[in-house]
Write a protein that holds these residues in place. Structure first.
Motif, PDB file in Angstrom:
ATOM      1  N   ALA A  32     -47.610  46.175 -29.273  1.00  0.00           N
ATOM      2  CA  ALA A  32     -46.496  46.820 -28.582  1.00  0.00           C
ATOM      3  C   ALA A  32     -46.361  48.286 -28.998  1.00  0.00           C
ATOM      4  CB  ALA A  32     -45.201  46.060 -28.858  1.00  0.00           C
ATOM      5  N   LEU A  33     -46.470  48.559 -30.293  1.00  0.00           N
ATOM      6  CA  LEU A  33     -46.358  49.941 -30.772  1.00  0.00           C
ATOM      7  C   LEU A  33     -47.520  50.787 -30.276  1.00  0.00           C
ATOM      8  CD1 LEU A  33     -45.072  49.554 -34.438  1.00  0.00           C
ATOM      9  CD2 LEU A  33     -43.871  50.533 -32.487  1.00  0.00           C
ATOM     10  N   ARG A  34     -48.711  50.217 -30.251  1.00  0.00           N
ATOM     11  CA  ARG A  34     -49.870  50.967 -29.759  1.00  0.00           C
ATOM     12  C   ARG A  34     -49.649  51.406 -28.310  1.00  0.00           C
ATOM     13  NH1 ARG A  34     -53.581  47.456 -30.833  1.00  0.00           N
ATOM     14  NH2 ARG A  34     -54.234  48.364 -32.806  1.00  0.00           N
ATOM     15  N   LEU A  35     -49.118  50.508 -27.501  1.00  0.00           N
ATOM     16  CA  LEU A  35     -48.886  50.833 -26.090  1.00  0.00           C
ATOM     17  C   LEU A  35     -47.722  51.808 -25.918  1.00  0.00           C
ATOM     18  CD1 LEU A  35     -49.509  47.282 -24.642  1.00  0.00           C
ATOM     19  CD2 LEU A  35     -50.890  49.318 -24.210  1.00  0.00           C
ATOM     20  N   ALA A  36     -46.693  51.662 -26.752  1.00  0.00           N
ATOM     21  CA  ALA A  36     -45.566  52.599 -26.683  1.00  0.00           C
ATOM     22  C   ALA A  36     -46.007  54.002 -27.077  1.00  0.00           C
ATOM     23  CB  ALA A  36     -44.436  52.120 -27.590  1.00  0.00           C
ATOM     24  N   THR A  43     -41.566  45.845 -23.555  1.00  0.00           N
ATOM     25  CA  THR A  43     -40.587  44.820 -23.942  1.00  0.00           C
ATOM     26  C   THR A  43     -41.312  43.755 -24.741  1.00  0.00           C
ATOM     27  OG1 THR A  43     -39.257  45.189 -21.953  1.00  0.00           O
ATOM     28  CG2 THR A  43     -38.945  43.098 -23.108  1.00  0.00           C
ATOM     29  N   GLY A  44     -40.840  43.488 -25.936  1.00  0.00           N
ATOM     30  CA  GLY A  44     -41.431  42.460 -26.777  1.00  0.00           C
ATOM     31  C   GLY A  44     -40.556  41.221 -26.780  1.00  0.00           C
ATOM     32  N   LEU A  45     -41.164  40.064 -26.532  1.00  0.00           N
ATOM     33  CA  LEU A  45     -40.449  38.790 -26.550  1.00  0.00           C
ATOM     34  C   LEU A  45     -40.995  37.958 -27.704  1.00  0.00           C
ATOM     35  CD1 LEU A  45     -38.358  37.047 -24.977  1.00  0.00           C
ATOM     36  CD2 LEU A  45     -40.269  36.150 -23.639  1.00  0.00           C
ATOM     37  N   GLU A  46     -40.133  37.596 -28.639  1.00  0.00           N
ATOM     38  CA  GLU A  46     -40.576  36.882 -29.843  1.00  0.00           C
ATOM     39  C   GLU A  46     -39.462  35.957 -30.301  1.00  0.00           C
ATOM     40  OE1 GLU A  46     -42.367  35.197 -32.588  1.00  0.00           O
ATOM     41  OE2 GLU A  46     -43.583  36.846 -31.794  1.00  0.00           O
ATOM     42  N   ARG A  47     -39.831  34.742 -30.723  1.00  0.00           N
ATOM     43  CA  ARG A  47     -38.812  33.790 -31.163  1.00  0.00           C
ATOM     44  C   ARG A  47     -38.723  33.664 -32.683  1.00  0.00           C
ATOM     45  NH1 ARG A  47     -41.202  27.755 -29.707  1.00  0.00           N
ATOM     46  NH2 ARG A  47     -43.028  27.805 -31.068  1.00  0.00           N
ATOM     47  N   ILE A  52     -39.695  39.242 -35.871  1.00  0.00           N
ATOM     48  CA  ILE A  52     -38.814  40.233 -35.241  1.00  0.00           C
ATOM     49  C   ILE A  52     -38.374  41.274 -36.266  1.00  0.00           C
ATOM     50  CG2 ILE A  52     -36.527  40.569 -34.213  1.00  0.00           C
ATOM     51  CD1 ILE A  52     -36.924  37.915 -32.747  1.00  0.00           C
ATOM     52  N   SER A  53     -38.032  40.816 -37.465  1.00  0.00           N
ATOM     53  CA  SER A  53     -37.622  41.748 -38.518  1.00  0.00           C
ATOM     54  C   SER A  53     -38.757  42.704 -38.877  1.00  0.00           C
ATOM     55  CB  SER A  53     -37.180  40.974 -39.762  1.00  0.00           C
ATOM     56  OG  SER A  53     -36.027  40.200 -39.495  1.00  0.00           O
ATOM     57  N   ALA A  54     -39.977  42.163 -38.947  1.00  0.00           N
ATOM     58  CA  ALA A  54     -41.135  43.008 -39.266  1.00  0.00           C
ATOM     59  C   ALA A  54     -41.382  44.020 -38.153  1.00  0.00           C
ATOM     60  CB  ALA A  54     -42.371  42.131 -39.475  1.00  0.00           C
ATOM     61  N   ALA A  55     -41.234  43.583 -36.905  1.00  0.00           N
ATOM     62  CA  ALA A  55     -41.432  44.492 -35.774  1.00  0.00           C
ATOM     63  C   ALA A  55     -40.376  45.593 -35.770  1.00  0.00           C
ATOM     64  CB  ALA A  55     -41.392  43.714 -34.464  1.00  0.00           C
ATOM     65  N   ARG A  56     -39.126  45.226 -36.032  1.00  0.00           N
ATOM     66  CA  ARG A  56     -38.049  46.228 -36.060  1.00  0.00           C
ATOM     67  C   ARG A  56     -38.276  47.228 -37.205  1.00  0.00           C
ATOM     68  NH1 ARG A  56     -34.304  45.085 -32.387  1.00  0.00           N
ATOM     69  NH2 ARG A  56     -33.846  42.911 -31.815  1.00  0.00           N
ATOM     70  N   ALA A  57     -38.757  46.738 -38.340  1.00  0.00           N
ATOM     71  CA  ALA A  57     -39.023  47.636 -39.469  1.00  0.00           C
ATOM     72  C   ALA A  57     -40.149  48.610 -39.132  1.00  0.00           C
ATOM     73  CB  ALA A  57     -39.392  46.814 -40.708  1.00  0.00           C
ATOM     74  N   ALA A  58     -41.202  48.106 -38.467  1.00  0.00           N
ATOM     75  CA  ALA A  58     -42.302  48.989 -38.072  1.00  0.00           C
ATOM     76  C   ALA A  58     -41.826  50.010 -37.044  1.00  0.00           C
ATOM     77  CB  ALA A  58     -43.456  48.159 -37.507  1.00  0.00           C
ATOM     78  N   LEU A  59     -40.985  49.560 -36.117  1.00  0.00           N
ATOM     79  CA  LEU A  59     -40.479  50.450 -35.077  1.00  0.00           C
ATOM     80  C   LEU A  59     -39.590  51.539 -35.661  1.00  0.00           C
ATOM     81  CD1 LEU A  59     -40.321  50.983 -32.024  1.00  0.00           C
ATOM     82  CD2 LEU A  59     -38.365  49.411 -31.942  1.00  0.00           C
ATOM     83  N   ALA A  60     -38.846  51.194 -36.708  1.00  0.00           N
ATOM     84  CA  ALA A  60     -37.932  52.159 -37.326  1.00  0.00           C
ATOM     85  C   ALA A  60     -38.664  53.361 -37.906  1.00  0.00           C
ATOM     86  CB  ALA A  60     -37.102  51.467 -38.408  1.00  0.00           C
ATOM     87  N   GLY A  61     -39.933  53.173 -38.239  1.00  0.00           N
ATOM     88  CA  GLY A  61     -40.709  54.269 -38.807  1.00  0.00           C
ATOM     89  C   GLY A  61     -41.347  55.174 -37.775  1.00  0.00           C
ATOM     90  N   GLU A  62     -41.119  54.895 -36.501  1.00  0.00           N
ATOM     91  CA  GLU A  62     -41.707  55.684 -35.418  1.00  0.00           C
ATOM     92  C   GLU A  62     -40.760  56.804 -34.979  1.00  0.00           C
ATOM     93  OE1 GLU A  62     -44.775  55.289 -34.012  1.00  0.00           O
ATOM     94  OE2 GLU A  62     -45.213  53.726 -35.491  1.00  0.00           O
ATOM     95  N   VAL A  70     -39.381  51.003 -26.653  1.00  0.00           N
ATOM     96  CA  VAL A  70     -39.611  49.612 -27.055  1.00  0.00           C
ATOM     97  C   VAL A  70     -38.295  48.848 -27.079  1.00  0.00           C
ATOM     98  CG1 VAL A  70     -40.474  48.078 -28.858  1.00  0.00           C
ATOM     99  CG2 VAL A  70     -41.624  50.263 -28.443  1.00  0.00           C
ATOM    100  N   ARG A  71     -38.283  47.711 -26.414  1.00  0.00           N
ATOM    101  CA  ARG A  71     -37.132  46.809 -26.440  1.00  0.00           C
ATOM    102  C   ARG A  71     -37.601  45.466 -26.981  1.00  0.00           C
ATOM    103  NH1 ARG A  71     -34.112  44.068 -21.323  1.00  0.00           N
ATOM    104  NH2 ARG A  71     -36.231  44.258 -20.531  1.00  0.00           N
ATOM    105  N   ILE A  72     -36.882  44.900 -27.926  1.00  0.00           N
ATOM    106  CA  ILE A  72     -37.250  43.618 -28.532  1.00  0.00           C
ATOM    107  C   ILE A  72     -36.206  42.575 -28.161  1.00  0.00           C
ATOM    108  CG2 ILE A  72     -37.675  42.386 -30.688  1.00  0.00           C
ATOM    109  CD1 ILE A  72     -38.558  45.048 -31.926  1.00  0.00           C
ATOM    110  N   ILE A  73     -36.678  41.456 -27.621  1.00  0.00           N
ATOM    111  CA  ILE A  73     -35.795  40.363 -27.210  1.00  0.00           C
ATOM    112  C   ILE A  73     -36.182  39.106 -27.983  1.00  0.00           C
ATOM    113  CG2 ILE A  73     -35.076  38.879 -25.301  1.00  0.00           C
ATOM    114  CD1 ILE A  73     -35.634  41.176 -23.412  1.00  0.00           C
ATOM    115  N   GLU A  74     -35.193  38.457 -28.574  1.00  0.00           N
ATOM    116  CA  GLU A  74     -35.459  37.171 -29.229  1.00  0.00           C
ATOM    117  C   GLU A  74     -35.456  36.081 -28.165  1.00  0.00           C
ATOM    118  OE1 GLU A  74     -33.638  34.195 -32.711  1.00  0.00           O
ATOM    119  OE2 GLU A  74     -32.863  36.241 -32.478  1.00  0.00           O
ATOM    120  N   GLY A  75     -36.569  35.398 -28.034  1.00  0.00           N
ATOM    121  CA  GLY A  75     -36.661  34.360 -27.020  1.00  0.00           C
ATOM    122  C   GLY A  75     -38.029  33.723 -26.977  1.00  0.00           C
ATOM    123  N   ASP A  76     -38.147  32.664 -26.196  1.00  0.00           N
ATOM    124  CA  ASP A  76     -39.372  31.883 -26.063  1.00  0.00           C
ATOM    125  C   ASP A  76     -40.144  32.352 -24.835  1.00  0.00           C
ATOM    126  OD1 ASP A  76     -41.096  29.517 -25.218  1.00  0.00           O
ATOM    127  OD2 ASP A  76     -40.277  28.773 -27.103  1.00  0.00           O
TER     128      ASP A  76
END
Length: 235
Positions: A32-36, A43-47, A52-62, A70-76
């Motif tokens: 997701a970050l590579r494409l952004a 939009t990232g969908l992850e349950r 999700i926490s790891a993705a948000r932490a990586a995104l915070a450094g961008e 980038v939008r992250i949604i918790e879901g199946d």
């Protein structure tokens, strides 16, 4: 894998077009970050809340401009119909997810539904036609014999999961209106390498990647790869 996806995107969409991308099972957000960073709206969908926490932490450094894309949604992944209207995305990724889904057809139909006409569906699955390769190359002869005639296997995390066969997925993709356009093998030569193996020197690494890339596009090598990368296009 990343090169193959970039090839498919650049071959199907005008240069510079900002695409709407859905990454189902985004994990820690690497793709997701590579494409952004390339300018796309992702939009990232992850349950899994840990992922999700790891993705948000990586995104915070961008930089802010990338964070805004980038939008992250918790879901199946099976609930795309709950979150998105039909035709919402130009590209849908579903990498390393199907092996955890007992009945993948409804999930795949949902992914095709949210693709716009001409959109690209990118799947990364365990190759059910080559399950005996890993145990066989590791000298586990009982495991190799048990792998013939089945799509069930135990992964490196110790979980009992399933693989997909190329012919079956080809038929499924045709049935959901996103027929197979191209496919590649992934991890042809390196599947038995331990997860904690150190990277070789840059020159050797470049040769390794070149060999894997070539094998992943070439018969008969791609057919015995550990993973398959399938690309379908929405009609």
């Amino acid at each position: 894998m990343a090169r193959q996806l970039e090839e498919q995107i650049s071959g199907r969409f005008p240069v510079g077009q900002r695409l709407r991308v859905l990454d189902v099972g985004m994990g820690q957000g690497t793709q997701a970050l590579r494409l952004a960073r390339a300018g796309h709206q992702v939009t990232g969908l992850e349950r899994d809340t840990t992922m999700i926490s790891a993705a948000r932490a990586a995104l915070a450094g961008e930089p802010e401009g990338i964070r805004e894309r980038v939008r992250i949604i918790e879901g199946d992944g099976r609930d795309t119909g709950v979150h998105f209207v039909p035709g919402s995305f130009d590209v849908v990724l579903c990498h390393g997810v199907l092996m955890y889904v007992e009945e993948p057809d409804p999930l795949l139909a949902g992914l095709a539904r949210v693709l716009a006409p001409g959109g690209l569906l990118s799947l990364l699955v365990r190759n059910g036609d080559a399950l005996a390769m890993r145990p066989g190359l590791s000298g586990d002869w009982a495991g190799a014999l048990a792998a013939f005639g089945t799509t069930a296997y135990r992964n490196r995390l110790g979980l009992d999961v399933r693989a997909d066969r190329l012919a079956t997925l080809t038929a499924t993709l045709a049935g959901i209106g996103a027929p197979l356009y191209a496919w590649y093998g992934v991890r042809v030569f390196t599947d038995t390498a331990p997860d904690d193996a150190e990277l070789p020197d840059p020159e050797t690494l470049e040769s390794l990647l070149a060999a894997e890339e070539r094998a992943g596009r070439t018969e008969p090598y791609r057919g015995v790869a550990a993973l398959l990368h399938l690309c379908g296009v929405r009609g």
